[in-house]
Design a protein around this motif. Sequence first.
Motif, short mmCIF file in Angstrom:
data_model
loop_
_atom_site.label_atom_id
_atom_site.label_comp_id
_atom_site.label_asym_id
_atom_site.label_seq_id
_atom_site.Cartn_x
_atom_site.Cartn_y
_atom_site.Cartn_z
N HIS A 204 41.38 34.36 47.19
CA HIS A 204 40.18 33.87 46.52
C HIS A 204 38.93 34.31 47.28
CE1 HIS A 204 37.61 31.14 44.29
NE2 HIS A 204 37.11 30.74 45.44
N ASP B 236 37.03 36.73 44.65
CA ASP B 236 35.94 36.03 43.99
C ASP B 236 34.69 36.02 44.88
OD1 ASP B 236 34.44 34.49 42.39
OD2 ASP B 236 35.68 32.70 42.46
N ARG C 35 46.33 32.15 39.94
CA ARG C 35 45.11 32.41 40.72
C ARG C 35 44.89 33.91 40.85
NH1 ARG C 35 44.13 28.38 45.64
NH2 ARG C 35 42.06 29.21 45.26
N ASN D 131 43.09 34.74 37.67
CA ASN D 131 41.83 34.03 37.46
C ASN D 131 40.75 34.44 38.46
OD1 ASN D 131 42.91 32.82 35.31
ND2 ASN D 131 43.29 30.85 36.30
N ASP D 132 41.15 34.80 39.68
CA ASP D 132 40.15 35.29 40.64
C ASP D 132 39.48 36.55 40.11
OD1 ASP D 132 40.25 33.33 42.52
OD2 ASP D 132 41.87 34.27 43.68
N LYS D 133 40.27 37.40 39.47
CA LYS D 133 39.71 38.64 38.91
C LYS D 133 38.80 38.33 37.73
CE LYS D 133 43.33 41.70 40.48
NZ LYS D 133 43.90 40.75 41.42
N VAL D 134 39.20 37.33 36.93
CA VAL D 134 38.35 36.94 35.81
C VAL D 134 37.00 36.46 36.33
CG1 VAL D 134 38.09 35.34 33.90
CG2 VAL D 134 40.29 36.37 34.34
N ARG D 135 37.05 35.62 37.38
CA ARG D 135 35.79 35.09 37.93
C ARG D 135 34.93 36.21 38.49
NH1 ARG D 135 38.65 31.30 40.90
NH2 ARG D 135 39.38 29.75 39.43
N GLU E 270 34.92 39.24 37.49
CA GLU E 270 34.35 40.01 36.37
C GLU E 270 33.18 39.29 35.74
OE1 GLU E 270 35.53 42.14 33.05
OE2 GLU E 270 37.43 42.72 33.96
N ARG E 271 33.29 37.96 35.62
CA ARG E 271 32.18 37.21 35.03
C ARG E 271 30.93 37.37 35.88
NH1 ARG E 271 35.69 32.60 33.17
NH2 ARG E 271 36.49 33.43 31.20
N GLN E 272 31.13 37.34 37.22
CA GLN E 272 29.97 37.53 38.10
C GLN E 272 29.33 38.88 37.86
OE1 GLN E 272 30.38 36.57 42.31
NE2 GLN E 272 32.39 35.75 41.84
#
Lengths: 334, 366
Positions: free
Chosen positions: A97, A101, A151, A154-158, A160-162
């Motif tokens: 993470h 992230d 995780r 989801n860490d990669k999703v977060r 990407e959102r950033q």
Amino acid sequence: MASSTTGRVVAVTGACTYLGGELLRRLEEDPRYGRVLALDIRPPALAPGGKTEFIKIDLTQPTIDGELATLLERHAVDTFVHGAFLSHPTHASDWAHELEDVGTMHVLNACAGVEPRRLVMISTTLVYGAHPKNPNFLTEDAELRGHRDSRFVNDKVRAERQVQRYAKEHPRVEVAVLRFAPILGPTVSNLYTRFLARPVALVMMGHDPLMQFVHEQDAAFALQRAVESHATGAFNIVGKGVLPYTTVLALLGRVPIPMPQLVARQLTKVLWTTQIVGSPPSFLDFLLYLCVADGARARRELGFSARLSIKRTILDFLGIPPDDGAIDIAGAHA
Amino acid sequence: MTDDSDPPDSGDDDWYGDSDPRVPDASAWPDRDLGFLGDDVYLGDHVQIAEPVTPDDGAAEMRELERRLEQHRTPVFPIDLRRRLPLEGVWRRWRALAMWGRSDVVDDFGRDPRATARWEWLFEFLYSRWFRVQATGLEHIPDKGGALLVANHAGSLPYDSAMVMHAVRRDHPARRDVRPLVEDTVFHLPFLGLLMNRIGGVRADPENAERLLMKDELVAVFPEGEKGMAKLWKDRYRLQRFGRGGFVKLALRTSAPIIPVAVVGAEEAAPMLGKVTWFAKNIGIPWIPVTPTFPWLGPAGLLPLPSKWYVAFGPPIDLGKAHGPAAAEDRLLVNKLADQIRTQIQDMIEQLLGRRRSPVLSAYLG
């Protein structure tokens, strides 16, 4: 280091990953690039006397963003390639993470202070997640749903959102996100190659989703194109064609072990907790439901289309040469 | 034998060593003859490299060779692991066996030509012997180009979509493949959904349908969806609400013609007397149907009764030409058009039912 900075300056995080290493090798040969900064925690294999310079950067350090910003300013970095992501789930999920992230946050902080001309991020199609409601081909506009309890995804999703938010706040920076389908090939190592390397493979009884891969050389070429081009936005980088999961196993000669869902979930949970296998229970959803992306946008705007079919990719992963005995991998992207 | 300099063609088929060009052997490959496998770069210095594919690209070729030779020196997954694999011959035979009955190329939506051919006899039997299907109006289906077949839906298992599919493939002059859209509940059923997918079914999703129509495929939709399958015997041939008119929007957007299809006989094939929702959710299905044969005869009760079927294809309706693609946003119009088509199919069904002499017995005798 002699600062003969004629040409573009590229900084690459995650220089020791497969894609990072391939990109360094390709940039090294290209005279248009004056200087390449390889950022990682350990030195990548570099040709001596080249224009690539290794700089030790640990993205999990709390004040690394300032250090990165000075680096970007000092070397006048023109293109920043952010590829410091894990290719395989790890039990050290807190560290993962921090790296993925929070590390992305550090990178974006630095890029907000000193804006490079172009930012390229390496992501995967796993960020769409495998869901029963997925259409057969996910386009770049699809929601990044990730996975309920992974995780790794989801860490990669977060991250990407950033990056998406950054792109909105900094319209002068060309931001491109490459979502790679699972990369397969003789040299790359990731979740899928490790999973498919085992002689036996779990099959969810009665389910056989379509799968999609991209050959490692195709993937590296796509990354190179993304660094060269001016296209912005997200791009799915996918191989040619799809195959059902059990056909992939049959082509590879792996023994499928069909299991009811309930048993499979419990078993993987036990095997994952005891660290016997490296694929977490959440990975089972990718054996149940579709997660196939559409590469039309990359073809249109990035000028990339995969040269190798999925069957050729699988056989190359296995080490079986093409029918005519030629090596079509290298010539593919001339 | 263990000598490393042993020439590769020593004639012993079971010998696999580091210098044997046949290590990644594909000769056991089922669908082609690869007796002449060329040289492989992994295999040491005696190897003759084949002619480059693109002659003017020597540099890239050499780079790739170097890369692979480099990797050959350091043990990397698959090749070196495979070399150490025991029972190599068994593994090769297993590979050939595992590919039996499946094709190594499927289309974008998972239709497997070899699996389709494998199940062909079953559909032919159901079509001509079991249901004795009489298909009319096949001339309304175009030889080329996309079209949307809109049909009524009945029965606890999707035999009707299989029969519509088979009718077009068997009796239409162009032998076109119909891609039925399968609702989620069936598509995610173990084994059954998988089979539907391999023979051409696609999960019912507007994006999928649009993509198929853009590729000029024939798409069959059952707008009643799950509600159509959940109909009880007393409601037979009474068309349910046509979803939210998604198929009309689709036709407007892609300007594909709509071909109304009436299927008569599916209701009698699996007359649902009642349904049990208790415990059904636990095993992943929305309800357990109760038919004259089903749970009583066990799995054999899932076999359809031999009713006499009629399938009628109506003349195409070109919504795209009449209203234009922008009309897809007009909700009132979409709903009105959907209801018009529903009424039309209901009329076609009444017409077909009128052909029967008595309501119950002739449903099976024909």
